[in-house]
Design a protein around this motif. Structure first.
Motif, PDB file in Angstrom:
ATOM      1  N   LEU A  90     -39.626 -40.810  61.459  1.00  0.00           N
ATOM      2  CA  LEU A  90     -41.031 -40.410  61.425  1.00  0.00           C
ATOM      3  C   LEU A  90     -41.385 -39.694  60.123  1.00  0.00           C
ATOM      4  N   GLN A  91     -40.430 -38.979  59.538  1.00  0.00           N
ATOM      5  CA  GLN A  91     -40.691 -38.257  58.300  1.00  0.00           C
ATOM      6  C   GLN A  91     -41.060 -39.202  57.163  1.00  0.00           C
ATOM      7  N   VAL A  92     -40.540 -40.420  57.190  1.00  0.00           N
ATOM      8  CA  VAL A  92     -40.926 -41.421  56.187  1.00  0.00           C
ATOM      9  C   VAL A  92     -42.429 -41.650  56.234  1.00  0.00           C
ATOM     10  N   LEU A  93     -43.010 -41.494  57.423  1.00  0.00           N
ATOM     11  CA  LEU A  93     -44.441 -41.687  57.627  1.00  0.00           C
ATOM     12  C   LEU A  93     -45.227 -40.379  57.571  1.00  0.00           C
ATOM     13  N   GLY A  94     -44.539 -39.290  57.272  1.00  0.00           N
ATOM     14  CA  GLY A  94     -45.191 -37.987  57.214  1.00  0.00           C
ATOM     15  C   GLY A  94     -45.463 -37.393  58.578  1.00  0.00           C
ATOM     16  N   MET A  95     -44.632 -37.752  59.564  1.00  0.00           N
ATOM     17  CA  MET A  95     -44.825 -37.285  60.936  1.00  0.00           C
ATOM     18  C   MET A  95     -43.517 -36.707  61.484  1.00  0.00           C
ATOM     19  N   ASN A  96     -43.625 -36.037  62.629  1.00  0.00           N
ATOM     20  CA  ASN A  96     -42.450 -35.612  63.393  1.00  0.00           C
ATOM     21  C   ASN A  96     -42.845 -35.508  64.859  1.00  0.00           C
ATOM     22  N   LEU A  97     -41.854 -35.426  65.728  1.00  0.00           N
ATOM     23  CA  LEU A  97     -42.123 -35.416  67.167  1.00  0.00           C
ATOM     24  C   LEU A  97     -42.982 -34.239  67.596  1.00  0.00           C
ATOM     25  N   GLU A  98     -42.712 -33.068  67.039  1.00  0.00           N
ATOM     26  CA  GLU A  98     -43.475 -31.877  67.428  1.00  0.00           C
ATOM     27  C   GLU A  98     -44.949 -32.046  67.069  1.00  0.00           C
ATOM     28  N   GLN A  99     -45.198 -32.528  65.858  1.00  0.00           N
ATOM     29  CA  GLN A  99     -46.574 -32.731  65.419  1.00  0.00           C
ATOM     30  C   GLN A  99     -47.258 -33.789  66.274  1.00  0.00           C
ATOM     31  N   LEU A 100     -46.542 -34.860  66.614  1.00  0.00           N
ATOM     32  CA  LEU A 100     -47.121 -35.912  67.446  1.00  0.00           C
ATOM     33  C   LEU A 100     -47.578 -35.377  68.787  1.00  0.00           C
ATOM     34  N   SER A 101     -46.806 -34.464  69.351  1.00  0.00           N
ATOM     35  CA  SER A 101     -47.154 -33.937  70.672  1.00  0.00           C
ATOM     36  C   SER A 101     -48.331 -32.971  70.608  1.00  0.00           C
ATOM     37  N   GLN A 102     -48.611 -32.423  69.420  1.00  0.00           N
ATOM     38  CA  GLN A 102     -49.659 -31.413  69.307  1.00  0.00           C
ATOM     39  C   GLN A 102     -50.990 -31.945  68.782  1.00  0.00           C
ATOM     40  N   VAL A 103     -50.972 -32.992  67.994  1.00  0.00           N
ATOM     41  CA  VAL A 103     -52.201 -33.493  67.375  1.00  0.00           C
ATOM     42  C   VAL A 103     -52.908 -34.467  68.319  1.00  0.00           C
ATOM     43  N   ASN A 104     -54.239 -34.429  68.313  1.00  0.00           N
ATOM     44  CA  ASN A 104     -54.976 -35.355  69.170  1.00  0.00           C
ATOM     45  C   ASN A 104     -55.033 -36.728  68.507  1.00  0.00           C
ATOM     46  N   ALA A 105     -55.403 -37.725  69.289  1.00  0.00           N
ATOM     47  CA  ALA A 105     -55.382 -39.112  68.808  1.00  0.00           C
ATOM     48  C   ALA A 105     -56.328 -39.326  67.624  1.00  0.00           C
ATOM     49  N   GLY A 106     -57.481 -38.696  67.633  1.00  0.00           N
ATOM     50  CA  GLY A 106     -58.443 -38.856  66.542  1.00  0.00           C
ATOM     51  C   GLY A 106     -57.918 -38.339  65.219  1.00  0.00           C
ATOM     52  N   ASP A 107     -57.344 -37.132  65.244  1.00  0.00           N
ATOM     53  CA  ASP A 107     -56.780 -36.559  64.023  1.00  0.00           C
ATOM     54  C   ASP A 107     -55.570 -37.362  63.563  1.00  0.00           C
ATOM     55  N   TRP A 108     -54.797 -37.847  64.518  1.00  0.00           N
ATOM     56  CA  TRP A 108     -53.623 -38.655  64.180  1.00  0.00           C
ATOM     57  C   TRP A 108     -54.047 -39.953  63.498  1.00  0.00           C
ATOM     58  N   LEU A 109     -55.120 -40.574  63.984  1.00  0.00           N
ATOM     59  CA  LEU A 109     -55.615 -41.802  63.358  1.00  0.00           C
ATOM     60  C   LEU A 109     -56.034 -41.570  61.912  1.00  0.00           C
ATOM     61  N   LEU A 110     -56.595 -40.410  61.611  1.00  0.00           N
ATOM     62  CA  LEU A 110     -56.934 -40.084  60.228  1.00  0.00           C
ATOM     63  C   LEU A 110     -55.672 -40.064  59.367  1.00  0.00           C
ATOM     64  N   GLN A 111     -54.608 -39.503  59.900  1.00  0.00           N
ATOM     65  CA  GLN A 111     -53.336 -39.463  59.182  1.00  0.00           C
ATOM     66  C   GLN A 111     -52.792 -40.878  58.993  1.00  0.00           C
ATOM     67  N   VAL A 112     -52.889 -41.694  60.018  1.00  0.00           N
ATOM     68  CA  VAL A 112     -52.420 -43.083  59.943  1.00  0.00           C
ATOM     69  C   VAL A 112     -53.238 -43.861  58.920  1.00  0.00           C
ATOM     70  N   ASN A 113     -54.543 -43.664  58.904  1.00  0.00           N
ATOM     71  CA  ASN A 113     -55.395 -44.376  57.954  1.00  0.00           C
ATOM     72  C   ASN A 113     -55.017 -44.049  56.518  1.00  0.00           C
ATOM     73  N   ALA A 114     -54.563 -42.828  56.285  1.00  0.00           N
ATOM     74  CA  ALA A 114     -54.150 -42.435  54.936  1.00  0.00           C
ATOM     75  C   ALA A 114     -52.922 -43.219  54.471  1.00  0.00           C
ATOM     76  N   LEU A 115     -52.147 -43.752  55.415  1.00  0.00           N
ATOM     77  CA  LEU A 115     -50.966 -44.546  55.058  1.00  0.00           C
ATOM     78  C   LEU A 115     -51.342 -45.942  54.556  1.00  0.00           C
ATOM     79  N   ALA A 116     -52.564 -46.365  54.807  1.00  0.00           N
ATOM     80  CA  ALA A 116     -53.047 -47.692  54.392  1.00  0.00           C
ATOM     81  C   ALA A 116     -52.096 -48.799  54.854  1.00  0.00           C
ATOM     82  N   LEU A 117     -51.771 -48.778  56.142  1.00  0.00           N
ATOM     83  CA  LEU A 117     -50.860 -49.771  56.699  1.00  0.00           C
ATOM     84  C   LEU A 117     -51.528 -51.135  56.785  1.00  0.00           C
ATOM     85  N   ASP A 118     -50.732 -52.176  56.578  1.00  0.00           N
ATOM     86  CA  ASP A 118     -51.259 -53.509  56.834  1.00  0.00           C
ATOM     87  C   ASP A 118     -51.267 -53.718  58.347  1.00  0.00           C
TER      88      ASP A 118
END
Length: 115
Positions: free
Chosen positions: A39-67
């Motif tokens: 998860l650290q490769v993606l800038g994430m970790n389990l603790e953060q995943l359990s604490q952040v809401n889906a909307g804020d998490w999607l903002l983080q995912v969008n910053a990755l510019a995934l295909d």
């Protein structure tokens, strides 16, 4: 500074390999360290995943510019990690951003409603 296509492709390939490895790990306490490393490769970790809401998490995912392929793999990984709200949000985003309807993603999204 714009990224060149080769660099973007290399980054997407690295992310894809990481997500495939993450999906191969069992979500048990013995593997938490390995999961966190992936998860650290993606800038994430389990603790953060359990604490952040889906909307804020999607903002983080969008910053990755995934295909689209890697976005779907990440949603699969979130389902694998029992982060079903995040998986559902990402599946929904993939469908809404796509020009073509994906029955596969729709089925995965429908399967989440059982959890």
């Amino acid at each position: 500074m714009p990224l060149n296509k080769t660099y973007r492709d290399e980054q997407q390939e690295k992310i894809q390999q990481t997500l495939q490895q993450l999906l191969g790990l069992s979500f048990v306490p013995e593997h938490h360290q390995g999961i966190n490393q992936k998860l650290q490769v993606l800038g994430m970790n389990l603790e953060q995943l359990s604490q952040v809401n889906a909307g804020d998490w999607l903002l983080q995912v969008n910053a990755l510019a995934l295909d689209a392929v890697n976005a779907e793999l990440l949603a699969d990984a979130m389902h694998h990690l029992l982060e079903n709200q995040k998986a559902a949000a990402l599946y929904d985003q993939i469908q809404s951003n796509s020009k073509v309807y994906s029955w596969s993603i729709a089925q995965k999204r429908a399967n989440l409603q059982g959890f």
